[in-house]
Each structure stands twice: as C-alpha cells, then as structure tokens.
Design an enzyme around this catalytic site. Structure first.
Site, PDB file in Angstrom:
ATOM      1  N   ASP A 112      43.572  41.846  46.577  1.00 31.09           N
ATOM      2  CA  ASP A 112      44.878  41.835  47.238  1.00 31.09           C
ATOM      3  C   ASP A 112      45.667  40.621  46.745  1.00 31.09           C
ATOM      4  O   ASP A 112      45.174  39.824  45.947  1.00 31.09           O
ATOM      5  CB  ASP A 112      44.720  41.784  48.769  1.00 31.09           C
ATOM      6  CG  ASP A 112      44.039  40.491  49.214  1.00 31.09           C
ATOM      7  OD1 ASP A 112      43.157  40.002  48.483  1.00 31.09           O
ATOM      8  OD2 ASP A 112      44.395  39.943  50.280  1.00 31.09           O
ATOM      9  N   HIS A 138      38.103  47.321  43.122  1.00 30.78           N
ATOM     10  CA  HIS A 138      39.202  47.357  44.093  1.00 30.78           C
ATOM     11  C   HIS A 138      40.036  46.103  43.823  1.00 30.78           C
ATOM     12  O   HIS A 138      39.885  45.080  44.486  1.00 30.78           O
ATOM     13  CB  HIS A 138      38.618  47.364  45.511  1.00 30.78           C
ATOM     14  CG  HIS A 138      39.645  47.506  46.595  1.00 30.78           C
ATOM     15  ND1 HIS A 138      40.080  48.708  47.070  1.00 30.78           N
ATOM     16  CD2 HIS A 138      40.333  46.573  47.305  1.00 30.78           C
ATOM     17  CE1 HIS A 138      40.965  48.534  48.022  1.00 30.78           C
ATOM     18  NE2 HIS A 138      41.155  47.230  48.188  1.00 30.78           N
ATOM     19  N   ASP A 147      30.893  52.210  42.667  1.00 28.24           N
ATOM     20  CA  ASP A 147      31.832  51.653  41.680  1.00 28.24           C
ATOM     21  C   ASP A 147      33.097  52.497  41.695  1.00 28.24           C
ATOM     22  O   ASP A 147      33.342  53.305  40.805  1.00 28.24           O
ATOM     23  CB  ASP A 147      31.164  51.656  40.294  1.00 28.24           C
ATOM     24  CG  ASP A 147      32.048  50.984  39.251  1.00 28.24           C
ATOM     25  OD1 ASP A 147      33.101  50.417  39.619  1.00 28.24           O
ATOM     26  OD2 ASP A 147      31.685  51.038  38.057  1.00 28.24           O
ATOM     27  N   GLU A 168      35.271  45.266  45.840  1.00 26.24           N
ATOM     28  CA  GLU A 168      36.407  44.389  45.588  1.00 26.24           C
ATOM     29  C   GLU A 168      35.903  43.210  44.750  1.00 26.24           C
ATOM     30  O   GLU A 168      34.699  43.098  44.461  1.00 26.24           O
ATOM     31  CB  GLU A 168      37.023  43.888  46.907  1.00 26.24           C
ATOM     32  CG  GLU A 168      38.372  43.207  46.690  1.00 26.24           C
ATOM     33  CD  GLU A 168      39.221  43.054  47.961  1.00 26.24           C
ATOM     34  OE1 GLU A 168      38.817  43.529  49.030  1.00 26.24           O
ATOM     35  OE2 GLU A 168      40.300  42.446  47.859  1.00 26.24           O
TER      36      GLU A 168
HETATM   37  O1  G3I Z   1      29.609  38.544  61.920  1.00 26.46           O
HETATM   38  C1  G3I Z   1      29.234  39.909  61.842  1.00 26.46           C
HETATM   39  C2  G3I Z   1      27.744  40.078  62.100  1.00 26.46           C
HETATM   40  O2  G3I Z   1      27.458  39.686  63.400  1.00 26.46           O
HETATM   41  C3  G3I Z   1      27.336  41.537  61.855  1.00 26.46           C
HETATM   42  O3  G3I Z   1      25.937  41.668  61.920  1.00 26.46           O
HETATM   43  C4  G3I Z   1      27.787  41.977  60.473  1.00 26.46           C
HETATM   44  C5  G3I Z   1      27.491  43.432  60.171  1.00 26.46           C
HETATM   45  O4  G3I Z   1      28.471  44.306  60.633  1.00 26.46           O
HETATM   46  O5  G3I Z   1      29.179  41.788  60.369  1.00 26.46           O
HETATM   47  C6  G3I Z   1      29.560  40.431  60.477  1.00 26.46           C
HETATM   48  O6  G3I Z   1      30.929  40.336  60.240  1.00 26.46           O
HETATM   49  C7  G3I Z   1      31.344  40.666  58.939  1.00 26.46           C
HETATM   50  C8  G3I Z   1      32.060  39.442  58.361  1.00 26.46           C
HETATM   51  O7  G3I Z   1      32.590  39.754  57.114  1.00 26.46           O
HETATM   52  C9  G3I Z   1      31.124  38.251  58.177  1.00 26.46           C
HETATM   53  O8  G3I Z   1      30.117  38.568  57.246  1.00 26.46           O
HETATM   54  C10 G3I Z   1      32.260  41.855  58.976  1.00 26.46           C
HETATM   55  O9  G3I Z   1      31.525  43.010  59.375  1.00 26.46           O
HETATM   56  C11 G3I Z   1      32.840  42.094  57.623  1.00 26.46           C
HETATM   57  O10 G3I Z   1      33.764  43.167  57.663  1.00 26.46           O
HETATM   58  C12 G3I Z   1      33.522  40.835  57.145  1.00 26.46           C
HETATM   59  O11 G3I Z   1      33.920  41.013  55.817  1.00 26.46           O
HETATM   60  C13 G3I Z   1      34.945  40.169  55.332  1.00 26.46           C
HETATM   61  C14 G3I Z   1      36.120  41.029  54.873  1.00 26.46           C
HETATM   62  O12 G3I Z   1      37.077  40.205  54.264  1.00 26.46           O
HETATM   63  C15 G3I Z   1      36.784  41.797  55.989  1.00 26.46           C
HETATM   64  O13 G3I Z   1      37.349  40.940  56.907  1.00 26.46           O
HETATM   65  C16 G3I Z   1      34.362  39.401  54.156  1.00 26.46           C
HETATM   66  O14 G3I Z   1      33.372  38.486  54.606  1.00 26.46           O
HETATM   67  C17 G3I Z   1      35.449  38.661  53.398  1.00 26.46           C
HETATM   68  O15 G3I Z   1      34.896  38.144  52.217  1.00 26.46           O
HETATM   69  C18 G3I Z   1      36.597  39.617  53.083  1.00 26.46           C
HETATM   70  O16 G3I Z   1      37.605  38.897  52.492  1.00 26.46           O
HETATM   71  C19 G3I Z   1      38.693  39.671  51.978  1.00 26.46           C
HETATM   72  C20 G3I Z   1      39.959  39.153  52.640  1.00 26.46           C
HETATM   73  O17 G3I Z   1      39.933  39.467  54.015  1.00 26.46           O
HETATM   74  C21 G3I Z   1      41.204  39.715  51.978  1.00 26.46           C
HETATM   75  N1  G3I Z   1      41.174  39.539  50.561  1.00 26.46           N
HETATM   76  C22 G3I Z   1      40.002  40.118  49.937  1.00 26.46           C
HETATM   77  C23 G3I Z   1      38.732  39.501  50.461  1.00 26.46           C
HETATM   78  C24 G3I Z   1      37.502  40.038  49.776  1.00 26.46           C
HETATM   79  O18 G3I Z   1      37.186  41.339  50.125  1.00 26.46           O
HETATM   80  O1  9MR Z   2      43.001  46.441  49.865  1.00 30.32           O
HETATM   81  C1  9MR Z   2      42.591  45.635  50.951  1.00 30.32           C
HETATM   82  C2  9MR Z   2      41.554  44.642  50.495  1.00 30.32           C
HETATM   83  O2  9MR Z   2      42.095  43.815  49.491  1.00 30.32           O
HETATM   84  C3  9MR Z   2      41.034  43.865  51.681  1.00 30.32           C
HETATM   85  O3  9MR Z   2      39.949  43.042  51.320  1.00 30.32           O
HETATM   86  C4  9MR Z   2      40.565  44.779  52.764  1.00 30.32           C
HETATM   87  C5  9MR Z   2      40.199  43.925  53.963  1.00 30.32           C
HETATM   88  O4  9MR Z   2      40.186  44.635  55.145  1.00 30.32           O
HETATM   89  O5  9MR Z   2      41.568  45.709  53.120  1.00 30.32           O
HETATM   90  C6  9MR Z   2      42.049  46.494  52.035  1.00 30.32           C
HETATM   91  O6  9MR Z   2      43.112  47.244  52.459  1.00 30.32           O
HETATM   92  C7  9MR Z   2      42.807  48.459  53.083  1.00 30.32           C
HETATM   93  C8  9MR Z   2      43.116  48.312  54.567  1.00 30.32           C
HETATM   94  O7  9MR Z   2      42.295  47.333  55.171  1.00 30.32           O
HETATM   95  C9  9MR Z   2      42.939  49.636  55.253  1.00 30.32           C
HETATM   96  N1  9MR Z   2      43.774  50.656  54.630  1.00 30.32           N
HETATM   97  C10 9MR Z   2      43.476  50.837  53.209  1.00 30.32           C
HETATM   98  C11 9MR Z   2      43.709  49.547  52.480  1.00 30.32           C
HETATM   99  C12 9MR Z   2      43.524  49.741  50.974  1.00 30.32           C
HETATM  100  O8  9MR Z   2      42.279  50.269  50.657  1.00 30.32           O
END
Ligand code: G3I
Ligand code: 9MR
Ligand code: ZN
Length: 518
Positions: A150, A447, A491, A500
C-alpha cells in the site's frame, strides 16, 4: 517432479547442506548436472513427522559435497531443482533486497525502469484528531518509503526498518556502502513527521482508505491525513534518531536534538493510551497499547549516545523485554546498551540484559531442533511469518556477535540462522522461494500495487509468507482452509495476508544476509 526441498539459490562449499525428501525412500543421490554423474550417495535420516507442515519427511544430509558445481538431489521417486555450490551462491540477492527500497520512494519522480512514475503524495497533509476531525493545521510530510504493498507511510514500521538497516551496516563483515544513503531517505521523512511545538511524532500519514490494487502511486490523489501523535511513534522516533546520530556524524546535532525533543514528549506523557485509527481511517494501524518497550529502546539509544544519567536511571527501573518486530522493540535497546554504553555500563544491568537476550536465543535454538526444516516458528505462522523467520535468525546472530561466537553451550547459532535463510529460499513445505526475482520457483504475484499495475513483480521483495489465520483473506482462505500452517500461502496478488511485501520484512532478511557475509 521436484518433490525434494533445497535452498534454490544453493550453498557455500563449507556450509552444512540438508535437503528434505519424502518419507517413502531412504536412499538419495547428489547428481552433477553437467554430466549426470552421481557424485555422492547416502541414506537419509529416519522418517520424522513435521508438525508445521503435517507431513512425514526425511532429512538428506549432503554436507560432504564441497566441490564447486551445479547439482540436483535425486531419489527413486523424484528430484530437487538444480542448485549451485560455490562461494557466492546468492549472487546479487543481498544487493537486490537493498535496492528494493528505491522502488518504495514516495514524493519524488522515480526512475525505476518499467516501475518509473512521477512524484506522488506531494500535497501537504491535514492534521486530524482522535475523532478523525481536521484540526485546521496542514503540514508538508512528503518523502519516505511507501510502507508495503500500500502507499501509507507509518512511523512505527519505519523505525524498525531504519534500525535493521543501520545494524546491518554496523555488524556486517562487509557492509554495503550504500546503506547509509539508502536509509537517509527515510530518516529525512521521519524528521518531518515531528510536531515542532511539542516534539511529539505523528503516527502515520495516508489517505483515508486503501486505493485500488492496480493503481500506481501518483494516481492516488485523495487528501493526505496526518494521524495524531502517539507514544509508540514518538518513542520509536526518539530511539531511531538517537541511533542514527551515531551513523551520520555531520547530522549528529540535528538528529540528537530531534530525539531529545521526542523523548521529552514521552516523559511528559507517561500514560498516553496506544494508537487506534481515528474513525473513518482504514489504512495500516500499527496499533500497540504498550509503549514501554519503545520507551526502553529510546532510553538505551539516548544513553548510548549521551551517557546521561537521566536515561540510565530510567533504564534501571524498567523491565527488560525482547523483540525486533514493530510491536516489540526491546532487543534494539538491549543491543544499543551492550554495544555502546562503554565504561558507563552498569555491571548488573549488563548481565541482566545478556541473560534476557541469551535465554530468548536459546528458546529459538531449541525450537529449531524439533523442526525438520530447521526453523523456529513451531506451528505459529501469522501475518508476516517470514519476518518472524528473519527476526529469529537475527536474534541468534546478535547473540553470536555479543558472545563472540562463544555460547554458554556449544551451539552453533550461525548455522541455525542460515537454516532460516534456506527456508526462505525454498527449503520449505511448498518448495517456494519467498523472494521475487530469485530461485527456481520465485514469488511472482505480490500484493504490491506498483507490481500489480505494471503486471510484473519488482525484484528483491520478501513475501509475508504462510499465515495460518486465513480468515479475512478470501483467496487465501479458499485456497488453504484446513491446510497446516506452513502451507497456508498463496502466490496471488489478492492475498494481502500471505503475499504482501513490506519494508520491514526486507530489512529483517537483509540484516541476516549482511551479517552472514553473503
Ligand atoms: O494479537 C493477535 C493474537 O492474539 C492472535 O492469536 C493472532 C491470530 O489471529 O492474531 C494476532 O493479531 C494479528 C496481528 O497482526 C499481530 O500479529 C492479527 O490477526 C493480524 O491481522 C495482524 O496483522 C497485521 C496486518 O497489518 C493487519 O493489521 C500485520 O502484523 C502487519 O504487519 C500488517 O501491516 C500492514 C499494514 O497494516 C498496512 N501496510 C501493509 C502492512 C503489511 O501487510
Ligand atoms: O491492500 C491492503 C494491504 O496493503 C493492507 O496490508 C491490508 C491490511 O488490512 O489491507 C489491504 O486492503 C484490502 C482491505 O483491507 C480490504 N478490502 C480489500 C483491500 C485490497 O485487497
Ligand atoms: Zn507516494
């Protein structure tokens, strides 16, 4: 059929070499590709059950093969991809992991082959409050790297990335000269994210939601919103700027001044709750309710640079915690203290920090022993699991450094770290090389918006990797529901939860390769 798993990029002659073969066969051959001759023949291990991939496999040790050349492993029912044994098996991989940061640049006309584009996200950003309302203030925060697939720019993961790149430079036997220039691009942006009047640091800047997946960055021209100052962002910023002041002597005063102003904000705001996206904001949250590890890291870095008692006293009264991933940053603090506190270091505190770090490394090492692929995740594969693979390897290597290779026990942490690299480069249940542009089966469909827009993956990007918690990612869930964690990866461009890419996943693997001298 390539049913034998190896590091698709190959091995150095003197490194241990282990392939994973199916359980049905015991005997395996190492075959020289040029003349199809068998150069080595042996029996694989007893069959063993692998919990993370729910498969029964055997380990084929071919460390004895040390002659330079191109090989493959064969059994009576399959083979591996061809792979080289030579002194530089990874070629330009490490350089490419670093070059990746160029493609992530925001706010400048990007000259990057088919991924070139005009300057993006250059308009001033509107400051918003915790309710998502504009405060009336606007600020220029152009520059920095897009976080990931993103186009958001977030301070917390930026701090992790900067720390890992600078540590790679500091601790590599043959550091890349470009690292400091590359990293400066992000630091300059971080400096703009500080609020001049309070010293607090805005958590992030992005549009209100994510734009379409096939859009180049300059096409995303919604309003830029600057989310409120947070404790984690401010403490991370203080830590990263203090750390950076050691690497950029000519910028030292400026960096240290910014770090101290951020620290002072933290002191004045001991109980600010963790960051949450204000209503209406849907981009990356990097929410973290606990800023104690970030504050600890900041105090350690500030003490390392200034030697001031204020920071030392703070550290002495805090819990020592571990972590190298954006929500837990304690290990960076420990390393700063152990390497740079010098003769001001407190003996007891030094010992406590070593004990904490060493016992974390030992736990990681123990896990490797029970994993047939030789890595340390057990069965916990979450979003960005490949960062955990890289960060665990990094923890082992930091202990290798701190202890000068002399462990409490006779354990080889470098070898264990190297198995993590082999995993990322193909020695895993899916036979998947998780870096774009490298290996016989590279990750091809990240992604990652610029890659999707152009229809071709930017090279040198580390995929997030298998994620056992598939819910919320439609394509991942459909493809992998019910599969064991090591196999929950697809993939596919739509799989943000497994495929991603991110700046702080690249920096983690970049550190490991740099430290190991590849
Ligand atoms: O803390 C809970 C834990 O208690 C549980 O057992 C586990 C399994 O469901 O989930 C844990 O939380 C997770 C959290 O990361 C910490 O690991 C969430 O489910 C999981 O969805 C979350 O993922 C993060 C993701 O964003 C969604 O918010 C990733 O760590 C993080 O690296 C990722 O970062 C994104 C940015 O938001 C946007 N830009 C891209 C980037 C990379 O994907
Ligand atoms: O594309 C987004 C990605 O860069 C972020 O890590 C992710 C975090 O939640 O969200 C993706 O965006 C999706 C959104 O959350 C839900 N609708 C579809 C979006 C694109 O796949
Ligand atoms: Zn941009």
């Amino acid at each position: 059929m390539e049913n034998i798993k190896i590091d698709q990029l190959g091995y150095r002659p003197s490194d241990p070499k282990k392939a994973i073969i199916p359980q049905e066969v015991t005997e395996f051959d190492v075959v020289s590709v040029s003349d199809n001759k068998v150069v080595f023949k042996a029996n694989a291990s007893e069959s063993v059950f692998c919990e993370a991939s729910k498969e029964t496999v055997r380990i084929a040790d071919f460390s004895a093969v040390t002659t330079l050349g191109e090989y493959r492993i064969e059994t009576s029912n399959g083979s591996s991809f061809n792979f080289p044994i030579n002194d530089k098996p990874y070629g330009s991989l490490r350089k490419s992991l670093l070059d990746f940061f160029h493609y992530q640049k925001c706010g400048v006309d990007l000259d990057a082959g088919v991924w070139s584009h005009p300057a993006c996200h250059t308009s001033p950003a509107f400051v918003i409050d915790a309710n998502g309302k504009k405060t009336g203030e606007k600020k220029d925060v152009s520059g920095g790297w897009h976080d990931a697939g993103d186009y958001g720019r977030y301070i917390v993961p930026a701090a992790q990335t900067v720390a890992q790149l600078l540590l790679a430079y500091e601790l590599s036997p043959n550091p890349d000269n470009e690292v400091l220039d590359v990293t400066w691009f992000e630091i300059e942006w971080m400096l703009k994210m500080q609020d001049d009047s309070t010293g607090g640091v805005y958590h992030k800047v992005s549009c209100k939601g994510f734009n379409p997946l096939n859009e180049m960055p300059e096409k995303e021209n919604g309003e830029l919103l600057l989310c409120p100052v947070s404790a984690t962002a401010t403490a991370d910023f203080a830590a990263a700027m203090a750390m950076a002041s050691r690497f950029y002597p000519e910028k030292k005063d400026k960096l240290l001044d910014a770090a101290i102003r951020a620290w002072n904000w933290c002191v004045k705001n001991p109980d600010v709750p963790g960051f949450k996206n204000p209503p209406g904001i849907e981009t990356g949250e990097y929410g973290d309710h606990d800023s104690s590890d970030e504050r600890f890291w900041a105090a350690c870095e500030l003490f390392a640079v200034t030697g001031d008692d204020e920071y030392h006293n703070y550290i002495k009264t805090r819990e020592i915690s571990i972590g190298l991933g954006w929500s837990k940053m304690g290990t960076y603090g420990i390393i700063a203290y152990l390497l740079h506190a010098g003769n001001k270091a407190d003996v007891n505190l030094t010992q406590k920090m070593k004990d904490t770090l060493f016992s974390a490394a030992e736990k990681i090492f123990e896990k490797c022993k029970t994993d047939h692929y030789g890595i340390s995740l057990g069965t916990y594969y979450r979003w960005g699991s490949n960062m955990d693979v890289g960060n665990n390897a990094m923890t082992l290597l930091l202990v290798d450094h701190i202890s000068n290779g002399h462990f409490p026990k006779n354990e080889n942490y470098r070898e264990a770290a190297l198995e993590h690299v082999h995993y990322l480069l193909g020695k895993n249940a899916l036979n998947q090389c998780y870096v774009s542009g490298f290996g016989s089966k590279p990750m091809r469909n990240p992604h990652h918006r610029p890659s999707v827009a152009v229809g071709k993956a930017v090279p040198g990007m580390v995929s997030g990797g298998p994620n056992g918690h598939t819910r919320g990612d439609v394509i991942l869930h459909k493809t992998c529901e019910g599969l064991p964690p090591m196999k929950c990866f697809v993939d596919h461009i739509e799989s943000c939860a497994s495929n991603e890419i991110a700046i702080y996943w690249n920096s983690s693997v970049y550190f490991v390769l740099s430290y190991l001298g590849f």
